[in-house]
Design an enzyme around this catalytic site. Structure first.
Site, short mmCIF file in Angstrom:
data_model
loop_
_atom_site.label_atom_id
_atom_site.label_comp_id
_atom_site.label_asym_id
_atom_site.label_seq_id
_atom_site.Cartn_x
_atom_site.Cartn_y
_atom_site.Cartn_z
N ILE A 127 -58.97 -38.31 62.16
CA ILE A 127 -60.14 -37.92 61.38
C ILE A 127 -59.66 -37.11 60.18
CG2 ILE A 127 -62.22 -36.49 61.35
CD1 ILE A 127 -62.84 -37.39 64.11
N HIS A 133 -49.90 -34.05 59.78
CA HIS A 133 -50.60 -35.17 60.39
C HIS A 133 -49.87 -36.48 60.16
CE1 HIS A 133 -54.66 -32.83 60.34
NE2 HIS A 133 -53.85 -32.43 61.30
N GLU A 153 -64.66 -25.22 54.91
CA GLU A 153 -63.73 -25.62 55.95
C GLU A 153 -64.13 -25.11 57.33
OE1 GLU A 153 -61.47 -27.64 55.36
OE2 GLU A 153 -61.03 -27.51 53.22
#
Length: 404
Positions: A84, A103, A194
């Site tokens: 995601i 990531h 965030e």
């Protein structure tokens, strides 16, 4: 229970009174933002809101399963990634993506750019909730998210082939966007509210070119609200961050009892463990920092005894209050990596990390007698000469004899 797709999940929520339908026409800003903000303040049993923050730099797609492959090994399904990641809409055919360096998609993009290639991606919006769970789980680089989804479902996860890129995508998604992250192209992305409860600033991020969009009839756009915890993202990410951290630690340290990484995406991790010997808890705590999730997220690790529940903050605070000695139980590790979204570092992406040992002290090993040194025996020198003579005789006997 497993669901076939997002629509079946929403139908279940509706039957159980956990879905609110707003029938009046609303504006993307500020109505959707304000409603999403409000629903998170309804408490632990807040319902889903059918169909973000006023300081966002634009409209975002932030709950999509993004599929990519390792350009160096595209046929290894273990190295493909379903994650995601958020996208800021920059134009009719242009999105900006934020690939955090820790990531997998960031590694895929790096490899593609080293090959001077674009990186094909498929963006699936509106998925079976199991897909959202596995896509936000910090697996190892060569672990397959669809295999985890199948394990949770009890049967193979249904996967379809994206018509343009050929990437394996979640079956039944509402919208499928296909394109490429264009090599070495960057544009300003952000600000964005965030998960840390702060806004990130505008930064240069990779750009995705949209080449094809497929969708179901009357597609449902699924969104995710982020902001001051607790919000939906905390409930989504918390449990599936704890589980892999626990499994990875447990495989190396059977003494580990539980891991709590629910607080702000695991920026703080609390671990309960038994101890083999003095310093053991500190060693386990430092290991957390080198695990896949710990590398980019864990800034502080709190170690507690096996009889302290790391999910019970009252017990954790008791352990901190009565067992932690600042003179010896704080391990500061300088110059460690952390994702740039973390607001606390002086320099984005680098932070000093901290392991707090709030376990019951274990004394040093006293089985040895360090004041009684082992000395050579008086007869050693006599035996040294004897053994040297024997060794010389053996060596001489082994020499080949010269002919007469």
């Amino acid at each position: 229970m497993p669901y076939d797709d997002l629509r079946v999940f929403l139908e279940t929520l509706d039957r159980e009174g956990q879905l609110l339908r707003v029938t009046e026409e609303v504006l993307p800003e500020p109505d959707i933002a304000a409603a999403s903000n409000a629903v998170t303040r309804l408490g632990d049993r807040a319902p889903a809101l059918y169909r973000l923050n006023d300081g966002d730099g634009g409209f975002y797609i932030d709950k999509a399963a993004v599929v990519s492959r390792d350009p160096d090994d595209p046929h290894d399904s273990g190295k493909q990634n379903v994650g995601i990641y958020r996208f800021e809409v920059k134009g009719r055919r242009k999105l900006a993506i934020q690939p955090v360096p820790m990531h997998d998609i960031a590694q895929h993009l790096r490899k593609a750019e080293e090959r001077d290639e674009d990186l094909p991606v498929a963006i699936a919006v509106g998925n079976d909730p199991i897909i959202s769970i596995v896509a936000s789980t910090p697996l190892k680089y060569d672990e397959n998210e669809y295999e985890l989804a199948g394990a949770l479902l009890g049967s193979p996860a249904p996967v379809a082939t994206a018509p343009l890129t050929g990437l394996p995508v979640p079956w039944g998604c509402e919208v499928l966007i296909e394109g490429v992250i264009e090599r070495r192209k960057r544009e300003i992305e952000g600000p964005f509210g965030e998960f840390t409860g702060h806004y990130s600033g505008g930064r240069r991020m990779p750009v995705l070119r949209i080449d094809r969009i497929s969708y179901r009839t009357d597609p449902i756009f699924e969104h995710l609200y982020l902001g001051m915890p607790w919000t939906e993202v905390d409930y989504l990410i918390g449990p599936n961050t704890c589980a892999p951290l626990y499994k990875q630690l447990k495989s190396e340290f059977p003494e580990v009892q539980a891991v709590n990484a629910t607080y702000t995406h695991g920026l703080v991790v609390i671990v309960s463990t038994e101890k083999r010997y003095g310093g053991f808890a500190k060693a386990v705590g430092t290991r957390v920092l080198s695990l896949p999730h710990g590398l980019g997220y864990a800034a502080t690790v709190i170690m507690v005894d096996e009889d302290v529940d790391p999910f019970n903050l009252a017990q954790v605070m008791w352990a901190l209050s009565t067992k932690m000695n600042p003179s010896s139980d704080l391990v500061r590790i300088p110059g460690q990596p952390i994702m740039e979204l973390a607001p606390q570092p002086d320099h984005p992406g680098i932070i000093d990390k901290l392991v707090i040992d709030a376990t019951t002290p274990v004394g040093r090993d006293r089985r040895g007698s360090y004041g009684n040194q082992v000395h050579d025996l008086p007869e050693m020198h006599e035996w040294l000469g004897k053994l040297q003579r024997i060794a010389a005789d053996v060596a001489a006997a082994a020499q080949p004899r010269k002919g007469i």
